[in-house]
Design a protein around this motif. Structure first.
Motif, PDB file in Angstrom:
ATOM      1  N   ASP A 159       0.815  -1.221   0.000  1.00 24.94           N
ATOM      2  CA  ASP A 159       0.000   0.000   0.000  1.00 24.94           C
ATOM      3  C   ASP A 159       0.843   1.263   0.000  1.00 24.94           C
ATOM      4  N   MET A 160       2.168   1.121   0.064  1.00 21.30           N
ATOM      5  CA  MET A 160       3.111   2.241   0.089  1.00 21.30           C
ATOM      6  C   MET A 160       2.755   3.246   1.187  1.00 21.30           C
ATOM      7  N   ARG A 161       2.519   2.735   2.404  1.00 19.52           N
ATOM      8  CA  ARG A 161       2.149   3.584   3.537  1.00 19.52           C
ATOM      9  C   ARG A 161       3.272   3.755   4.551  1.00 19.52           C
ATOM     10  N   PHE A 162       4.289   2.896   4.489  1.00 17.75           N
ATOM     11  CA  PHE A 162       5.317   2.887   5.533  1.00 17.75           C
ATOM     12  C   PHE A 162       6.007   4.237   5.714  1.00 17.75           C
ATOM     13  N   GLU A 163       6.534   4.808   4.649  1.00 15.28           N
ATOM     14  CA  GLU A 163       7.335   6.029   4.765  1.00 15.28           C
ATOM     15  C   GLU A 163       6.525   7.170   5.379  1.00 15.28           C
ATOM     16  N   GLU A 164       5.300   7.349   4.946  1.00 14.36           N
ATOM     17  CA  GLU A 164       4.458   8.412   5.508  1.00 14.36           C
ATOM     18  C   GLU A 164       4.120   8.124   6.968  1.00 14.36           C
ATOM     19  N   ALA A 165       3.761   6.880   7.272  1.00 11.10           N
ATOM     20  CA  ALA A 165       3.383   6.532   8.645  1.00 11.10           C
ATOM     21  C   ALA A 165       4.535   6.727   9.622  1.00 11.10           C
ATOM     22  N   PHE A 166       5.767   6.482   9.190  1.00  9.84           N
ATOM     23  CA  PHE A 166       6.923   6.615  10.067  1.00  9.84           C
ATOM     24  C   PHE A 166       7.625   7.963   9.922  1.00  9.84           C
ATOM     25  N   GLY A 167       7.106   8.835   9.044  1.00 10.71           N
ATOM     26  CA  GLY A 167       7.653  10.181   8.924  1.00 10.71           C
ATOM     27  C   GLY A 167       9.029  10.247   8.305  1.00 10.71           C
ATOM     28  N   ILE A 168       9.302   9.346   7.367  1.00 10.53           N
ATOM     29  CA  ILE A 168      10.602   9.357   6.696  1.00 10.53           C
ATOM     30  C   ILE A 168      10.382   9.433   5.189  1.00 10.53           C
ATOM     31  N   GLY A 169      11.428   9.783   4.470  1.00 10.15           N
ATOM     32  CA  GLY A 169      11.401   9.759   3.011  1.00 10.15           C
ATOM     33  C   GLY A 169      11.973   8.450   2.505  1.00 10.15           C
ATOM     34  N   PRO A 170      12.051   8.288   1.200  1.00  7.40           N
ATOM     35  CA  PRO A 170      12.585   7.060   0.613  1.00  7.40           C
ATOM     36  C   PRO A 170      14.005   6.734   1.051  1.00  7.40           C
ATOM     37  N   ASP A 171      14.809   7.765   1.360  1.00  9.33           N
ATOM     38  CA  ASP A 171      16.197   7.561   1.787  1.00  9.33           C
ATOM     39  C   ASP A 171      16.358   7.492   3.297  1.00  9.33           C
ATOM     40  N   GLY A 172      15.258   7.558   4.027  1.00  7.74           N
ATOM     41  CA  GLY A 172      15.322   7.601   5.481  1.00  7.74           C
ATOM     42  C   GLY A 172      15.248   6.237   6.130  1.00  7.74           C
ATOM     43  N   ALA A 173      15.392   6.250   7.457  1.00  3.95           N
ATOM     44  CA  ALA A 173      15.306   5.024   8.251  1.00  3.95           C
ATOM     45  C   ALA A 173      14.959   5.389   9.684  1.00  3.95           C
ATOM     46  N   VAL A 174      14.449   4.410  10.413  1.00  3.78           N
ATOM     47  CA  VAL A 174      14.192   4.552  11.838  1.00  3.78           C
ATOM     48  C   VAL A 174      14.772   3.332  12.549  1.00  3.78           C
ATOM     49  N   VAL A 175      15.197   3.543  13.783  1.00  6.11           N
ATOM     50  CA  VAL A 175      15.636   2.434  14.629  1.00  6.11           C
ATOM     51  C   VAL A 175      14.577   2.278  15.709  1.00  6.11           C
ATOM     52  N   VAL A 176      14.138   1.035  15.890  1.00  2.67           N
ATOM     53  CA  VAL A 176      13.110   0.726  16.883  1.00  2.67           C
ATOM     54  C   VAL A 176      13.729  -0.142  17.962  1.00  2.67           C
ATOM     55  N   ARG A 177      13.508   0.270  19.216  1.00  2.00           N
ATOM     56  CA  ARG A 177      14.027  -0.477  20.355  1.00  2.00           C
ATOM     57  C   ARG A 177      13.255  -1.784  20.519  1.00  2.00           C
ATOM     58  N   PRO A 178      13.776  -2.732  21.282  1.00  2.00           N
ATOM     59  CA  PRO A 178      13.077  -3.998  21.497  1.00  2.00           C
ATOM     60  C   PRO A 178      11.674  -3.848  22.078  1.00  2.00           C
ATOM     61  N   ASP A 179      11.430  -2.747  22.815  1.00  5.04           N
ATOM     62  CA  ASP A 179      10.102  -2.537  23.383  1.00  5.04           C
ATOM     63  C   ASP A 179       9.134  -1.847  22.422  1.00  5.04           C
ATOM     64  N   GLY A 180       9.567  -1.660  21.158  1.00  6.31           N
ATOM     65  CA  GLY A 180       8.696  -1.091  20.133  1.00  6.31           C
ATOM     66  C   GLY A 180       8.704   0.423  20.057  1.00  6.31           C
ATOM     67  N   VAL A 181       9.522   1.085  20.846  1.00  5.16           N
ATOM     68  CA  VAL A 181       9.612   2.533  20.827  1.00  5.16           C
ATOM     69  C   VAL A 181      10.669   2.963  19.814  1.00  5.16           C
ATOM     70  N   ILE A 182      10.332   3.962  18.998  1.00  3.71           N
ATOM     71  CA  ILE A 182      11.283   4.480  18.018  1.00  3.71           C
ATOM     72  C   ILE A 182      12.387   5.213  18.769  1.00  3.71           C
ATOM     73  N   GLY A 183      13.623   4.829  18.458  1.00  5.26           N
ATOM     74  CA  GLY A 183      14.788   5.402  19.148  1.00  5.26           C
ATOM     75  C   GLY A 183      15.167   6.749  18.611  1.00  5.26           C
TER      76      GLY A 183
END
Length: 87
Positions: free
Chosen positions: A63-87
């Motif tokens: 559905d191409m929803r990931f980047e918008e939902a996580f607030g990143i662009g195509p070149d971006g990334a997020v790190v998520v902690r083991p408890d599910g919180v974005i670092g």
């Protein structure tokens, strides 16, 4: 955020990859992030799973929803902690 995904033909959610260790989720152009995460995890001895989330990624975002939902662009990334919180 919850985003519906698929892996190996199975339906899943972004939440299904959290809880075992640190996770890097990269946008559709995020191959360099995934390579860097693999190298860092290996050199530091820290469990770090890395996935490119895209229509043709490690995790399929049909559905191409990931980047918008996580607030990143195509070149971006997020790190998520083991408890599910974005670092």
């Amino acid at each position: 955020p919850h985003v519906p995904l698929a892996r190996n033909g199975e339906s899943m959610s972004t939440h299904d990859v959290f809880g075992r260790g640190f996770v890097l989720l990269a946008g559709s152009h995020g191959r360099p992030w995934c390579r860097a995460a693999d190298e860092l995890g290996s050199s530091m001895g820290v469990p770090l799973d890395a996935y490119r989330v895209a229509v043709d990624g490690d995790l399929i975002d049909g559905d191409m929803r990931f980047e918008e939902a996580f607030g990143i662009g195509p070149d971006g990334a997020v790190v998520v902690r083991p408890d599910g919180v974005i670092g």
